[in-house]
Design a protein around this motif. Sequence first.
Motif, short mmCIF file in Angstrom:
data_model
loop_
_atom_site.label_atom_id
_atom_site.label_comp_id
_atom_site.label_asym_id
_atom_site.label_seq_id
_atom_site.Cartn_x
_atom_site.Cartn_y
_atom_site.Cartn_z
N ILE A 4 8.87 18.72 -58.49
CA ILE A 4 9.59 19.93 -58.92
C ILE A 4 9.73 20.91 -57.76
CG2 ILE A 4 9.45 21.96 -60.41
CD1 ILE A 4 8.08 20.18 -62.50
N ALA A 5 8.64 21.10 -57.01
CA ALA A 5 8.69 22.01 -55.86
C ALA A 5 9.67 21.52 -54.80
CB ALA A 5 7.29 22.16 -55.26
N THR A 6 9.70 20.21 -54.57
CA THR A 6 10.63 19.64 -53.59
C THR A 6 12.08 19.82 -54.03
OG1 THR A 6 8.98 17.98 -52.93
CG2 THR A 6 11.27 17.53 -52.36
N ALA A 7 12.34 19.57 -55.32
CA ALA A 7 13.70 19.74 -55.83
C ALA A 7 14.12 21.21 -55.73
CB ALA A 7 13.78 19.27 -57.29
N PHE A 8 13.22 22.12 -56.09
CA PHE A 8 13.53 23.56 -55.98
C PHE A 8 13.81 23.94 -54.53
CE2 PHE A 8 11.55 27.57 -54.62
CZ PHE A 8 12.43 28.48 -55.22
N ALA A 9 12.99 23.41 -53.61
CA ALA A 9 13.15 23.75 -52.20
C ALA A 9 14.52 23.32 -51.67
CB ALA A 9 12.04 23.11 -51.38
N PHE A 10 14.92 22.09 -51.97
CA PHE A 10 16.22 21.60 -51.49
C PHE A 10 17.37 22.40 -52.11
CE2 PHE A 10 14.13 17.27 -50.67
CZ PHE A 10 13.93 17.59 -49.33
N LEU A 11 17.27 22.70 -53.41
CA LEU A 11 18.34 23.43 -54.09
C LEU A 11 18.43 24.87 -53.57
CD1 LEU A 11 20.49 23.46 -56.33
CD2 LEU A 11 18.69 24.18 -57.92
N ALA A 12 17.27 25.52 -53.39
CA ALA A 12 17.26 26.92 -52.94
C ALA A 12 17.74 27.05 -51.50
CB ALA A 12 15.84 27.49 -53.07
N MET A 13 17.36 26.10 -50.65
CA MET A 13 17.78 26.16 -49.24
C MET A 13 19.27 25.87 -49.10
SD MET A 13 14.47 24.24 -47.52
CE MET A 13 15.14 24.21 -45.87
N ALA A 14 19.86 25.16 -50.06
CA ALA A 14 21.28 24.81 -49.98
C ALA A 14 22.18 25.88 -50.60
CB ALA A 14 21.53 23.47 -50.68
N THR A 15 21.58 26.86 -51.30
CA THR A 15 22.37 27.88 -51.98
C THR A 15 22.43 29.14 -51.13
OG1 THR A 15 21.63 27.03 -54.13
CG2 THR A 15 22.66 29.21 -54.10
N PRO A 16 23.61 29.58 -50.69
CA PRO A 16 23.71 30.82 -49.89
C PRO A 16 23.24 32.03 -50.70
CG PRO A 16 25.75 29.54 -49.79
CD PRO A 16 24.92 28.93 -50.87
N ASN A 17 22.65 33.00 -50.02
CA ASN A 17 22.14 34.19 -50.69
C ASN A 17 23.25 34.96 -51.41
OD1 ASN A 17 19.51 33.77 -49.91
ND2 ASN A 17 19.65 35.06 -48.09
N PHE A 18 24.41 35.09 -50.75
CA PHE A 18 25.47 35.89 -51.36
C PHE A 18 26.01 35.23 -52.62
CE2 PHE A 18 27.84 32.97 -48.64
CZ PHE A 18 28.95 32.65 -49.41
N LEU A 19 26.01 33.87 -52.65
CA LEU A 19 26.47 33.17 -53.84
C LEU A 19 25.51 33.39 -55.00
CD1 LEU A 19 28.42 31.23 -55.23
CD2 LEU A 19 27.11 29.33 -54.29
N LEU A 20 24.20 33.36 -54.71
CA LEU A 20 23.20 33.62 -55.73
C LEU A 20 23.33 35.05 -56.26
CD1 LEU A 20 20.80 32.33 -57.18
CD2 LEU A 20 19.32 33.18 -55.37
N ALA A 21 23.62 36.00 -55.36
CA ALA A 21 23.81 37.39 -55.78
C ALA A 21 25.02 37.52 -56.70
CB ALA A 21 23.96 38.29 -54.55
N ILE A 22 26.12 36.85 -56.35
CA ILE A 22 27.33 36.91 -57.18
C ILE A 22 27.07 36.30 -58.56
CG2 ILE A 22 29.68 36.02 -57.41
CD1 ILE A 22 29.92 36.24 -54.36
N LEU A 23 26.32 35.17 -58.59
CA LEU A 23 25.99 34.53 -59.88
C LEU A 23 25.16 35.46 -60.75
CD1 LEU A 23 25.18 30.87 -58.75
CD2 LEU A 23 27.17 31.66 -60.06
N LEU A 24 24.18 36.15 -60.15
CA LEU A 24 23.36 37.10 -60.91
C LEU A 24 24.20 38.24 -61.46
CD1 LEU A 24 20.00 37.48 -58.93
CD2 LEU A 24 20.30 36.66 -61.27
#
Length: 327
Positions: free
Chosen positions: A137-157
């Motif tokens: 789970i930690a590995t999957a989260f790490a790969f997904l989080a590192m691949a997601t740009p910060n600004f995209l995550l902010a826009i989604l929120l």
Amino acid sequence: MLIYILKRMLGMIPAMIAISILAFTVIQLPPGDYVSTYAAQLAQSGETVDSDMLNSLRDRYGLGENVVVQYFKWIGGVVQGDFGQSFEWNQPVTELVWGRMAMTALISFVTLIVMWSFSLPIGVYSAVRQYSAVDYIATAFAFLAMATPNFLLAILLLYVSTMWFGVSVGGLFSPEFVNAGFSLAKVWDFITHAWIPIFVLGTAGTASLIRIMRANLLDELHKPYVEAARSKGMPEMRLILTYPVRVALNPFISTVGWVLPALISGELIVSTVLNLPTAGPLLLQALKSQDMYLAGAFILLNGGLVLIGTLISDILLAISDPRIRLS
């Protein structure tokens, strides 16, 4: 230890001089200057451009002088605590900068603490329980989080909170607390807003630190000194925390030198998307309008925060590893 810290602080002086030269060079790179940009804006809006007024502005701010003269005039004022005058805002830069930089430093350091608080235990557990469900789970989260740009995550929120819950998450304070004095209610309002930029900025960094801690600890767990301590009957948890984790912390701690500048640079885009009262939006506007003194002050202070992060990293390394203090 004190001599070690003093040496590191003295080494920051030439680095800060180099940052100041680089900052001044960057803000001088675009063609023209603030007065030229201001004249172009007046012309586009159909207003009359007064050449005498423009020449007066150039003389006032020394824009017609040699670049070297402009630099020494600027840095001489900085040493005395005077960052110059903002052309666009017509205010001393000091009045504009400190509040924004304080918010930037606060968000960055809190984000750093949150990143460590999550990444350290998760990284240790993932290494000790390699190939377990938590590790996957930690590995999957790490790969997904590192691949997601910060600004995209902010826009989604922003989209989810506005469309699904009808709540605006922009800014660091509610409208009624923006200009209010210090109070516990204002602190709580800040906490309810600040978790969003902290979450956005810290997601990728936490994922990266989890991978770093896991990899470092896996390298240490099967070394002879660990097997020797285990054969002597030392309890497993005490053994792991006393020896391999302490050794594996060195590369983990040294990441402060690059995590802090990454947070600060990422804050510029995130703060613009989330409309935060931090240095990012004001720096971006200063660069666009070629407000050289304001832009130079922000770049210089951001460089100072990077050096402070490196100093903190060096001090923590010296505390955690006696070999560094000995050398």
